[in-house]
Structure formats: C-alpha cells, structure tokens
Design an enzyme around this catalytic site. Structure first.
Site, PDB file in Angstrom:
ATOM      1  N   LYS A 188       0.843  -1.208   0.000  1.00 53.29           N
ATOM      2  CA  LYS A 188       0.000   0.000   0.000  1.00 53.29           C
ATOM      3  C   LYS A 188       0.876   1.255   0.000  1.00 53.29           C
ATOM      4  CE  LYS A 188      -3.280  -2.960   0.044  1.00 53.29           C
ATOM      5  NZ  LYS A 188      -4.297  -3.372   0.989  1.00 53.29           N
TER       6      LYS A 188
HETATM    7  C1  LIG Z   1      -5.254  -4.501   1.352  1.00 50.57           C
HETATM    8  C2  LIG Z   1      -6.723  -4.323   1.413  1.00 50.57           C
HETATM    9  C3  LIG Z   1      -7.485  -4.722   2.517  1.00 50.57           C
HETATM   10  C4  LIG Z   1      -6.898  -5.499   3.665  1.00 50.57           C
HETATM   11  O1  LIG Z   1      -5.831  -4.861   4.236  1.00 50.57           O
HETATM   12  P1  LIG Z   1      -4.946  -5.617   5.341  1.00 50.57           P
HETATM   13  O2  LIG Z   1      -4.245  -4.477   6.039  1.00 50.57           O
HETATM   14  O3  LIG Z   1      -3.994  -6.491   4.573  1.00 50.57           O
HETATM   15  O4  LIG Z   1      -5.837  -6.366   6.216  1.00 50.57           O
HETATM   16  C5  LIG Z   1      -8.834  -4.441   2.537  1.00 50.57           C
HETATM   17  N1  LIG Z   1      -9.436  -3.823   1.496  1.00 50.57           N
HETATM   18  C6  LIG Z   1      -8.736  -3.451   0.412  1.00 50.57           C
HETATM   19  C7  LIG Z   1      -9.450  -2.743  -0.687  1.00 50.57           C
HETATM   20  C8  LIG Z   1      -7.370  -3.703   0.322  1.00 50.57           C
HETATM   21  O5  LIG Z   1      -6.699  -3.358  -0.770  1.00 50.57           O
END
Ligand SMILES: *Cc1c(COP(=O)(O)O)cnc(C)c1O
Length: 386
Positions: A188
C-alpha cells in the site's frame, strides 16, 4: 522482475524502529497514540484507532455500527475479499453493487436501483462499504445522499487511498461516511509491515472500536458497572479481540507519514507518464475524476481485446515472462468459491466481470524509476504489437 508495488524503507524508518526496540514499550506505549494523532490531524478526522490490519479495522468498524445477524452489508465486487468478509465475521449477509465501467468503483446509479428494489422487498442494507479502488474516491456525495434517504451506514475502505483527496479534502476525514479504514500492508502507499487504522468523527464509535480492539476491556471508571476494586482493576464489558498495533509498527508509520505527500506526488508523475506513453497502444488507461486527487495505489489498464491478437491471459503471462510483475486487482469477490456457495453466480455483476476479463495492474510505486517504467512500457508495446 519489476514488481507491481513495493515498500520504501529509509534510514530514518530504521532508526525510528530501533529506537522503540531499545525503549520501555514494545506494545501499548506512546507511539501508537502518536501515530493515531499524526494520521487524524493529517486527514482531518476527530478520532483514529490503529490496529494490526485493515481487515481488523473493517471488522471492528462493522461491529461498532451494530452489524449483526439478520443484517446486510453491501460492497463492490471489485475489491479485496476483506471488504466483504467483515460482514460474515459479524454473522451478517453480503451483497454486491456492480461497478461503474468508467471509474471501476461501485456505481451510484446501480446502488440507487438496488436500494429501491430492496426497500420494496424489505432487504435494505445496514452498512455499505465504499471501496476507493486504486485510490480514486467513490462518488461519496451521491452515496451519502442515498445513505440518509435509505438509512444505512457508510464505511470507506480507503486501503488504497491515503494521501488522496475528494473535492479538495483529504480522504479519511469522514465528511461523507461514518468510518474510514486505511491499510498499511507493504504494497500500500505507506506501510507499518502489517497494520490498519479506523477513523471517525463520532466519539461513541471511536470508544466502541477502542474497546473491541483490546478484548472489550476498559480501565475507564466511567464505563464500569461499579466502582473499581482497586488500582489493578479493569472490566470486560464487551467481547473484543486482540487487534492492537505494536509500538514498532506505529513508529514506522509515523516515520513513513513524513513522506506521504512525496509518495503520492511521485505516483501521480508515474501515472501521467503512463497516460502519455500508452496513448498509442490498444489499452484503456484509467479515467480520473476531475474533482479528486487519487492516492494512485494502483494503475490499472484494460486491454482492448478486439484490437489485440492475444488473449488477456496470454498478455498477462508474456508480461510476467519478460520480467514485468503485473497483477490483477481484483478477481470479483462474488466469483470466489466461498461466495458461490452462498448462491452468487457468474453473470450476477456483468460490469465487474467484464472488467476482470480485461484488467491488468502495471507496476506503480514511489521508488519506480523512469527507466524501469520505460522498460514496462517497451515490453507492453512489444507484447501487444507482436
Ligand atoms: C489490502 C486491502 C485490505 C486489507 O488490508 P490488510 O491491512 O492487509 O488487512 C482491505 N481492502 C482493500 C481494498 C485492500 O486493498
């Protein structure tokens, strides 16, 4: 292989984490509240709760909003499974709203149509999870008007969108929602290794999520059912979890926040170069809302397959073979076996399925060089034109 996304860890990040390792607190110390304050101030939200993942944040957000058995949560089929699974954790049911073919986000017109039908049938949702796919915000104004008219709550899944803006204001300020969730997974925009955050302007929701994050236990005398037995005393007043973020993660988060604006600006430079350099190729580049500044977590192209002598899968495989770490965001959630077992089937959300048959995520991350990006474009041109 040039990956589709990658974290950037600087010496300042490393120093910040090492400092915590040498301090008194590895968890439940001062860094988590500091990280929460930095993010809340940055986006302009009243309250922030750091947790160990965005998935955990979505779970406690749903619980705080009262989602439970017999309730429904709606979201987009083009998202990571966690945006929908959070409803199932609470014993609620999931349904989907098809995407807008231009933004790839949940379509407000499709939402309105489905709400009208649901009102007739008595199957209105309690919660809508609006996913800002690739970092581009959903049409939050339209969604919040519908939320008031039909009486549902709104969670923004802004896992892709920290640092982005909607109508001039930072995503995460919850102007058009009840709760916003960020993810700090390494792919991210900023990272804490694993980690997430829930933001809200509602003190009651914030208190509820704080309890759920840590076993449902409180040390606040005003929340207890009777006077404390002594200075050691705490009470469990709800059934919570251990979803806490560590001090090491929070220190990394605080340090990464210093570079967030820079990161998103670089992603915009890269996206602009892709837009220009791909304009001659048989691909559809992402449309950007003129009223928004995307976080640009992802850069998704759609293949114009009628102009290409290869299948979507062949193009994808050739790119990987030639060292371009492309990806596909996302497999429509309703087509996952776990969801098909609930009765969802192919054809239920045609726009989402059509998107899935053409989409490819190209590499985009803050430290991607112009040279590596040129390589991505050269290989893509070769694969599409051969
Ligand atoms: C990455 C992601 C999640 C989950 O995030 P984590 O921190 O890995 O639990 C949820 N929704 C979206 C749209 C994502 O891209």
């Amino acid at each position: 292989m040039i990956p589709y996304g990658r974290q950037d860890i600087t010496q300042a990040d490393i120093d910040a984490v090492v400092e915590v390792l040498q301090s008194d607190f590895l968890t439940q110390g001062p860094m988590v509240p500091r990280f929460e304050q930095v993010v809340a101030r940055y986006v302009g939200a009243a309250h922030a709760l750091a947790v160990n993942s965005a998935t955990s944040a979505l779970h406690i957000a749903c619980l705080a909003l009262g989602l439970g058995e017999g309730d429904r949560l709606w979201t987009s089929p083009i998202t990571f499974v966690a945006s929908a699974n959070c409803a199932l954790y609470c014993g609620a049911q999931v349904d989907f709203v098809d995407i807008d073919p231009r933004t790839y986000n949940l379509c407000p017109e499709a939402l309105e149509g489905k709400l009208r039908e649901a009102e007739r049938q008595g199957t209105l949702p309690k919660v809508l999870v609006a996913v800002h796919l690739c970092g581009q915000p959903c049409d939050m104004r339209a969604i919040s008007v519908l939320a008031k008219r039909y009486g549902f709550k709104v969670i923004e899944d802004a896992s892709h969108a920290i640092g982005g803006k909607y109508q001039g204001e930072f995503i995460g300020n919850c102007r058009h929602s009840d709760i916003t969730v960020f993810s700090f997974h390494p792919v991210k925009i900023i990272t804490t290794a694993e980690g997430g955050m829930a933001l809200t302007n509602d003190l009651e929701l914030a208190n509820k999520m704080a309890l759920l994050r840590s076993h449902g236990i409180t040390r606040d005398p005003s929340l207890m059912t009777h006077e404390a037995d002594g200075p050691w005393y705490y009470q469990q007043i709800d059934l919570g979890f251990n979803y806490r973020m560590t001090e090491l993660q929070a220190a990394l988060g605080v340090s990464q926040m210093d570079r967030l604006d820079q990161y998103v600006a670089r992603r915009h430079q890269l996206a602009k170069r892709y837009d220009e350099l791909l304009s001659e190729l048989p691909v559809t580049t992402p449309w950007q809302r003129p009223d928004s500044y995307s976080g640009l977590h992802l850069y998704v192209i759609r293949l114009q397959l009628n102009k290409i002598g290869k299948t979507h899968r062949q193009v994808f495989e050739l790119l990987r073979e030639k060292g371009i770490g492309v990806n596909l965001h996302y497999i429509p959630v309703h087509s996952q076996p776990y969801y098909q077992a609930m009765g969802f089937k192919a054809g239920d959300f045609p726009q989402a399925e059509s998107y899935y048959s053409e989409a490819i995520s190209l590499p985009i991350f803050q430290t991607l060089s112009d040279q590596d990006q040129n390589q991505v474009i050269a290989v893509l041109r070769e694969v599409l034109q051969a």
